[in-house]
Design a protein around this motif. Structure first.
Motif, PDB file in Angstrom:
ATOM      1  N   VAL A  86       0.603  -0.254  -9.616  1.00 16.15           N
ATOM      2  CA  VAL A  86       1.442  -0.540 -10.584  1.00 16.15           C
ATOM      3  C   VAL A  86       1.186   0.577 -11.903  1.00 16.15           C
ATOM      4  O   VAL A  86       0.150   0.721 -12.155  1.00 16.15           O
ATOM      5  N   LEU A  87       2.293   1.002 -12.062  1.00 11.33           N
ATOM      6  CA  LEU A  87       2.376   2.141 -12.864  1.00 11.33           C
ATOM      7  C   LEU A  87       2.121   1.632 -14.460  1.00 11.33           C
ATOM      8  O   LEU A  87       2.358   0.598 -14.756  1.00 11.33           O
ATOM      9  N   GLN A  88       1.456   2.430 -15.162  1.00 12.20           N
ATOM     10  CA  GLN A  88       0.827   2.096 -16.643  1.00 12.20           C
ATOM     11  C   GLN A  88       1.711   1.546 -17.441  1.00 12.20           C
ATOM     12  O   GLN A  88       1.927   0.777 -18.083  1.00 12.20           O
ATOM     13  N   LYS A  91       0.685  -1.283  -0.012  1.00  6.98           N
ATOM     14  CA  LYS A  91       0.018  -0.053   0.040  1.00  6.98           C
ATOM     15  C   LYS A  91       0.808   1.106  -0.087  1.00  6.98           C
ATOM     16  O   LYS A  91       1.839   1.332   0.851  1.00  6.98           O
ATOM     17  N   GLY A  92       0.502   2.224  -1.100  1.00  8.56           N
ATOM     18  CA  GLY A  92       1.222   3.219  -1.170  1.00  8.56           C
ATOM     19  C   GLY A  92       2.699   3.278  -1.938  1.00  8.56           C
ATOM     20  O   GLY A  92       3.260   4.328  -2.028  1.00  8.56           O
ATOM     21  N   LYS A  93       2.820   2.095  -2.350  1.00 10.44           N
ATOM     22  CA  LYS A  93       3.887   2.086  -2.988  1.00 10.44           C
ATOM     23  C   LYS A  93       3.485   2.019  -4.810  1.00 10.44           C
ATOM     24  O   LYS A  93       2.754   1.621  -5.137  1.00 10.44           O
ATOM     25  N   LYS A  94       4.661   2.560  -5.433  1.00  9.75           N
ATOM     26  CA  LYS A  94       4.546   2.789  -6.785  1.00  9.75           C
ATOM     27  C   LYS A  94       5.533   1.502  -7.325  1.00  9.75           C
ATOM     28  O   LYS A  94       6.680   1.057  -6.899  1.00  9.75           O
ATOM     29  N   PHE A  95       4.862   0.471  -8.156  1.00 10.62           N
ATOM     30  CA  PHE A  95       5.447  -0.488  -8.994  1.00 10.62           C
ATOM     31  C   PHE A  95       5.817  -0.194 -10.304  1.00 10.62           C
ATOM     32  O   PHE A  95       4.840   0.067 -11.160  1.00 10.62           O
ATOM     33  N   VAL A  96       6.930  -0.566 -10.660  1.00 14.93           N
ATOM     34  CA  VAL A  96       7.252  -0.605 -12.274  1.00 14.93           C
ATOM     35  C   VAL A  96       7.567  -2.115 -12.397  1.00 14.93           C
ATOM     36  O   VAL A  96       8.408  -2.765 -11.813  1.00 14.93           O
ATOM     37  N   ILE A  97       6.881  -2.667 -13.349  1.00 16.33           N
ATOM     38  CA  ILE A  97       7.141  -4.128 -13.699  1.00 16.33           C
ATOM     39  C   ILE A  97       7.870  -4.206 -15.073  1.00 16.33           C
ATOM     40  O   ILE A  97       7.322  -3.370 -16.084  1.00 16.33           O
ATOM     41  N   LEU A 121      10.742   4.804 -14.792  1.00 12.51           N
ATOM     42  CA  LEU A 121      11.196   5.479 -13.674  1.00 12.51           C
ATOM     43  C   LEU A 121      10.508   6.953 -13.866  1.00 12.51           C
ATOM     44  O   LEU A 121      10.313   7.381 -12.636  1.00 12.51           O
ATOM     45  N   GLN A 122      10.838   7.612 -14.602  1.00 11.32           N
ATOM     46  CA  GLN A 122      10.303   8.990 -14.732  1.00 11.32           C
ATOM     47  C   GLN A 122       8.798   9.133 -14.517  1.00 11.32           C
ATOM     48  O   GLN A 122       8.293  10.129 -13.507  1.00 11.32           O
ATOM     49  N   ALA A 156       2.995 -12.533 -18.502  1.00 15.53           N
ATOM     50  CA  ALA A 156       3.377 -12.820 -16.935  1.00 15.53           C
ATOM     51  C   ALA A 156       3.241 -11.573 -16.344  1.00 15.53           C
ATOM     52  O   ALA A 156       2.811 -11.266 -15.505  1.00 15.53           O
ATOM     53  N   LEU A 157       3.514 -10.269 -17.171  1.00 16.51           N
ATOM     54  CA  LEU A 157       3.160  -8.762 -16.643  1.00 16.51           C
ATOM     55  C   LEU A 157       1.846  -8.680 -16.274  1.00 16.51           C
ATOM     56  O   LEU A 157       1.544  -7.943 -15.380  1.00 16.51           O
ATOM     57  N   GLY A 158       0.988  -9.244 -17.080  1.00 16.48           N
ATOM     58  CA  GLY A 158      -0.365  -9.019 -16.977  1.00 16.48           C
ATOM     59  C   GLY A 158      -1.077  -9.846 -15.544  1.00 16.48           C
ATOM     60  O   GLY A 158      -1.577  -9.128 -14.722  1.00 16.48           O
ATOM     61  N   HIS A 159      -0.382 -10.993 -15.193  1.00 10.42           N
ATOM     62  CA  HIS A 159      -0.721 -11.641 -14.051  1.00 10.42           C
ATOM     63  C   HIS A 159       0.006 -11.017 -12.990  1.00 10.42           C
ATOM     64  O   HIS A 159      -0.610 -10.858 -11.779  1.00 10.42           O
ATOM     65  N   LEU A 160       1.452 -10.380 -12.960  1.00  6.58           N
ATOM     66  CA  LEU A 160       1.965  -9.993 -12.000  1.00  6.58           C
ATOM     67  C   LEU A 160       1.342  -8.439 -11.767  1.00  6.58           C
ATOM     68  O   LEU A 160       1.205  -8.207 -10.347  1.00  6.58           O
ATOM     69  N   ARG A 161       0.861  -7.831 -12.545  1.00  7.50           N
ATOM     70  CA  ARG A 161       0.094  -6.533 -12.388  1.00  7.50           C
ATOM     71  C   ARG A 161      -1.166  -7.023 -11.525  1.00  7.50           C
ATOM     72  O   ARG A 161      -1.540  -6.037 -10.435  1.00  7.50           O
TER      73      ARG A 161
END
Length: 205
Positions: A163-165, A129-135, A192-193, A148-153
């Motif tokens: 999870v960032l777009q 919670k409150g974390k930004k995730f880049v996958i 990252l930006q 895999a990224l769809g499942h991870l998201r």
């Protein structure tokens, strides 16, 4: 000229990233994993942008398969607690996952299952919670690990993380130079930006 513009861009975001703690890891145990290489590339990029980066290897955080009986009898495994604490202390998390049979590896799923628990037992969103995730994903196929990224998201969002777009998919990653290409570096920088911008917006609210 291009190099000058890149340096100027990084210099502009440097003060913004200085307050950002970023945890980076790959969802693979293999020593020569392409996703470990991609994770290192992401960690290096974030570091150059001024973030405080912690790069870890899941091989150093071995833990048993999640078992509710084990959780009751022995509590949370030491390494699960170590990783959970690192996630809680981070502003953002970058995960690079291989694609195994159109999904994420068992070791990554198990890791996320454990850190989604509390030390006293029961579910907990504190590490998410409150974390930004880049996958991200580096894969041999042309889809770049999209399944895999769809499942991870879906897993991360269900646990309470954002999870960032923008996500990074490296197709045909086994080709020479694929992970170090200018296009991959550009995608990493973009992700990252976006993470920085979202964090700043949150801080201003």
């Amino acid at each position: 000229m291009k190099k000058f513009l890149l340096v100027a861009c990084l210099a502009a975001v440097l003060p913004l990233l200085a307050e950002t703690n970023v945890l980076v890891f790959a969802g693979s145990l293999r020593s020569d994993s392409y996703n470990k290489k991609l994770a290192r590339e992401a960690a290096e990029t974030a570091g150059k942008m001024g973030a405080r980066v912690t790069l870890i290897d899941l091989k150093d955080f071995s833990m048993p398969f999640y078992d509710a009986d084990l959780e009751v009898s022995d509590g949370m495994p030491k390494n699960a607690k170590r990783l959970r604490d690192l996630m809680i202390a981070s502003d953002a998390v970058v995960i690079s996952s291989p694609e195994y049979n159109h999904s994420i590896p068992a070791v990554l799923k198990n890791t996320l299952d454990w850190v989604s628990r509390s030390e006293k037992g029961g579910g907990s969103k504190e590490a998410f919670k409150g974390k930004k995730f880049v996958i991200m994903s580096a894969a041999a196929g042309k889809s770049g690990g999209a399944s895999a990224l769809g499942h991870l998201r879906a897993i991360i969002e269900d646990c309470g993380g954002e999870v960032l777009q923008h996500q990074v998919s490296v197709a045909r990653a086994y080709e020479n130079g694929a992970l170090e290409s200018a296009s991959v570096k550009k995608e990493l920088h973009k992700g990252l930006q976006q993470m920085i911008g979202n964090k700043l917006a949150q801080n201003e609210d």
